[in-house]
Design a protein around this motif. Structure first.
Motif, mmCIF file in Angstrom:
data_model
loop_
_atom_site.group_PDB
_atom_site.id
_atom_site.type_symbol
_atom_site.label_atom_id
_atom_site.label_comp_id
_atom_site.label_asym_id
_atom_site.label_seq_id
_atom_site.Cartn_x
_atom_site.Cartn_y
_atom_site.Cartn_z
ATOM 1 N N SER A 160 -52.382 -9.398 32.340
ATOM 2 C CA SER A 160 -52.520 -9.941 33.709
ATOM 3 C C SER A 160 -53.334 -10.071 34.713
ATOM 4 N N VAL A 161 -53.065 -11.592 35.138
ATOM 5 C CA VAL A 161 -53.674 -12.512 35.374
ATOM 6 C C VAL A 161 -54.084 -12.455 36.826
ATOM 7 N N ASP A 162 -53.252 -11.546 37.355
ATOM 8 C CA ASP A 162 -53.396 -11.431 39.035
ATOM 9 C C ASP A 162 -53.079 -10.079 39.685
ATOM 10 N N GLY A 163 -53.172 -8.713 38.448
ATOM 11 C CA GLY A 163 -52.378 -7.786 38.930
ATOM 12 C C GLY A 163 -51.422 -7.381 39.556
ATOM 13 N N GLU A 164 -49.741 -8.458 38.955
ATOM 14 C CA GLU A 164 -48.684 -8.317 39.674
ATOM 15 C C GLU A 164 -47.801 -8.970 38.569
ATOM 16 N N VAL A 165 -47.738 -9.784 37.508
ATOM 17 C CA VAL A 165 -47.543 -10.207 36.762
ATOM 18 C C VAL A 165 -48.323 -10.608 35.737
ATOM 19 N N ALA A 166 -47.119 -10.555 34.455
ATOM 20 C CA ALA A 166 -47.315 -10.747 32.688
ATOM 21 C C ALA A 166 -46.490 -11.233 32.099
ATOM 22 N N GLU A 167 -47.055 -12.295 30.581
ATOM 23 C CA GLU A 167 -46.377 -12.264 30.134
ATOM 24 C C GLU A 167 -46.596 -12.544 28.928
ATOM 25 N N ILE A 168 -45.989 -11.485 27.612
ATOM 26 C CA ILE A 168 -45.651 -11.333 26.841
ATOM 27 C C ILE A 168 -44.583 -12.232 25.847
ATOM 28 N N THR A 169 -45.734 -13.058 24.752
ATOM 29 C CA THR A 169 -45.049 -13.969 24.180
ATOM 30 C C THR A 169 -44.455 -13.307 23.089
ATOM 31 N N ILE A 170 -43.405 -13.333 22.672
ATOM 32 C CA ILE A 170 -43.350 -12.372 21.158
ATOM 33 C C ILE A 170 -42.609 -13.800 19.935
ATOM 34 N N PRO A 171 -43.691 -12.744 19.351
ATOM 35 C CA PRO A 171 -43.747 -13.679 17.987
ATOM 36 C C PRO A 171 -42.776 -14.229 17.392
ATOM 37 N N PRO A 172 -42.740 -15.431 16.775
ATOM 38 C CA PRO A 172 -41.303 -15.799 16.284
ATOM 39 C C PRO A 172 -40.641 -14.732 15.184
ATOM 40 N N ALA A 173 -40.892 -13.860 14.124
ATOM 41 C CA ALA A 173 -40.304 -12.848 13.596
ATOM 42 C C ALA A 173 -39.761 -11.827 14.432
ATOM 43 N N GLU A 174 -40.628 -11.248 15.563
ATOM 44 C CA GLU A 174 -40.033 -10.802 15.653
ATOM 45 C C GLU A 174 -38.504 -10.652 16.817
ATOM 46 N N ALA A 175 -38.593 -12.347 18.096
ATOM 47 C CA ALA A 175 -38.075 -13.210 18.284
ATOM 48 C C ALA A 175 -36.259 -12.864 17.729
ATOM 49 N N GLU A 176 -36.683 -13.571 16.383
ATOM 50 C CA GLU A 176 -36.270 -13.208 16.071
ATOM 51 C C GLU A 176 -34.809 -11.995 15.182
ATOM 52 N N ALA A 177 -35.745 -11.508 14.817
ATOM 53 C CA ALA A 177 -35.052 -9.981 14.651
ATOM 54 C C ALA A 177 -33.776 -9.421 16.150
ATOM 55 N N LEU A 178 -35.315 -9.946 17.464
ATOM 56 C CA LEU A 178 -34.676 -9.353 18.485
ATOM 57 C C LEU A 178 -33.675 -10.256 19.107
ATOM 58 N N ILE A 179 -33.137 -11.360 18.601
ATOM 59 C CA ILE A 179 -31.720 -12.347 19.035
ATOM 60 C C ILE A 179 -30.883 -11.322 17.696
ATOM 61 N N ALA A 180 -31.060 -11.399 16.785
ATOM 62 C CA ALA A 180 -29.959 -10.999 15.857
ATOM 63 C C ALA A 180 -29.387 -9.561 16.372
ATOM 64 N N ALA A 181 -30.396 -7.880 16.512
ATOM 65 C CA ALA A 181 -30.166 -7.080 17.316
ATOM 66 C C ALA A 181 -29.698 -6.799 18.142
ATOM 67 N N ALA A 182 -29.226 -8.352 19.125
ATOM 68 C CA ALA A 182 -28.347 -8.411 21.091
ATOM 69 C C ALA A 182 -27.033 -8.471 20.513
ATOM 70 N N ARG A 183 -26.966 -8.375 19.001
ATOM 71 C CA ARG A 183 -24.790 -8.482 18.722
ATOM 72 C C ARG A 183 -24.694 -6.789 19.344
ATOM 73 N N LYS A 184 -25.549 -5.610 18.667
ATOM 74 C CA LYS A 184 -24.770 -4.247 18.786
ATOM 75 C C LYS A 184 -25.945 -4.056 19.999
ATOM 76 N N ALA A 185 -27.107 -4.550 20.093
ATOM 77 C CA ALA A 185 -28.046 -3.552 21.799
ATOM 78 C C ALA A 185 -27.458 -3.374 22.649
ATOM 79 N N THR A 186 -27.792 -2.350 24.008
ATOM 80 C CA THR A 186 -27.337 -2.896 24.761
ATOM 81 C C THR A 186 -28.515 -2.830 26.427
ATOM 82 N N THR A 187 -29.566 -2.779 25.503
ATOM 83 C CA THR A 187 -30.931 -2.363 26.444
ATOM 84 C C THR A 187 -32.044 -2.343 25.854
#
Length: 361
Positions: free
Chosen positions: A112-139
């Motif tokens: 976090s650069v200012d104590g209030e904002v943070a951005e976490i880039t999800i690695p490509p492999a994990e991003a692909e897995a998360l997109i696929a899991a979104a079909r069934k996952a809710t949260t």
């Protein structure tokens, strides 16, 4: 981070102002809500999908997916946090419906650069897995020490499917959701170049500008009485007049004000002849009349008019953008929108139009 008050009525009122026919050359992209997600694409079919935080949350986490158009357009996925007292460096553990994600339970590093904002880039492999899991996952749950943030996945599949359709990826191997075995996305449309011009005429003195804005206000009220109210002391700074060239002046007069918005009309005037003044319309930005912008500012050095129309006071929804003087009128340079008031900050609003010379502000 405290949440400001707002109302659906304010957003609806702004929506009425934003409804305006857009000329074909502008190609301002669409935006659409899918339950707890929102998607939009710009004129080059570069698209964004965002998860929408709960309306009652003060500290939020949301997912942002971006994907350029074209065969080589690869998706990127990031988790964004807006919270108080974030450490400069910390780890964040993710879970899908309570199960560790990724499966090995490896936490992600965040800063976090200012104590209030943070951005976490999800690695490509994990991003692909998360997109696929979104079909069934809710949260998706993000855990930072004792703090927990929940991201709804309701509507995420529909939002990404809509992006696939807009980009021509349906049933191709590169689709986010509905994958196929053959085919590829069509090329991305070319980014337009807008030939903007700075104001080149001799700058007007304060007295000249004041006289011209006063005359223009009187002329507007002569043409359509009571359409442009007089501004009280303290709001006269919203008025202005500039020499676009040796013959044409741009005149701005503030015509209405609310708690957090000031609406200004813009007119093109030949010399001092306000009787023949014509509106300077800004297509796609809304306004009634069409030459009206909210919280607008003109920069004579660039010839750009920027605006930021807030649907409520904390500025988490509305529309913002900029126009450039091309010697004849004002062409759209950049346009962003957030149609849902769900604490999404202005720098994460969805881009609906951009050009090669889009201003950075």
């Amino acid at each position: 981070m405290r949440r400001g008050a707002g109302s659906n009525g304010a957003l609806a009122a702004l929506g009425l102002m934003l409804v305006l026919a857009t000329p074909a050359q502008a190609q301002i992209g669409p935006i659409k809500t899918f339950r707890d997600w929102i998607s939009g694409c710009d004129n080059t079919k570069s698209c964004t999908a965002l998860s929408l935080p709960n309306e009652t949350d003060d500290e939020i986490a949301f997912l942002r997916l971006d994907r350029p158009a074209g065969p080589e357009g690869a998706p990127t996925l990031a988790l964004k946090l807006r919270a108080q007292k974030l450490k400069p460096s910390f780890t964040i553990a993710l879970a899908l419906d309570g199960a560790p994600f990724p499966a090995a339970g490896r936490p992600l590093q965040a800063t976090s650069v200012d104590g209030e904002v943070a951005e976490i880039t999800i690695p490509p492999a994990e991003a692909e897995a998360l997109i696929a899991a979104a079909r069934k996952a809710t949260t998706l749950t993000a855990q930072i020490e004792a703090a927990s943030f929940k991201v709804s996945l309701a509507g995420s599949v529909a939002a990404m499917l809509w992006i696939d359709e807009r980009q021509g990826r349906l049933n191709t191997p590169g689709a986010l959701i509905r994958k196929g075995t053959t085919g590829t996305a069509p090329p991305a449309p070319t980014l337009p170049v807008i030939a903007g011009k700075p104001a080149s005429g001799k700058p007007l003195s304060k007295a000249e500008a004041a006289a011209l804005t006063k005359a223009m206000r009187a002329e507007v009220n002569r043409r359509e009485p009571d359409t442009c109210e007089d501004m009280p002391d303290g709001f006269t700074g919203s008025d202005g007049a500039w020499a676009l060239d040796d013959a044409v002046r741009l005149v701005a007069i503030a015509c209405s004000r609310g708690a957090y918005n000031v609406a200004s009309q813009f007119w093109l005037v030949g010399g001092r002849d306000v009787a023949r003044a014509r509106p300077a319309p800004f297509q796609g930005a809304g306004g009634n009349p069409a030459n009206e912008l909210i919280n607008a500012d003109f920069d004579p050095k660039t010839g750009h008019v920027s605006f930021y129309a807030r649907a409520r006071g904390i500025g988490d929804c509305g529309r913002s953008g900029a126009y450039g003087w091309d010697g004849k009128g004002f062409a759209v340079l950049r346009m962003s929108e957030m149609s849902e008031c769900r604490l999404i900050p202005g720098d994460d609003w969805i881009t609906l139009f951009r050009s090669k010379n889009s201003p950075a502000n």
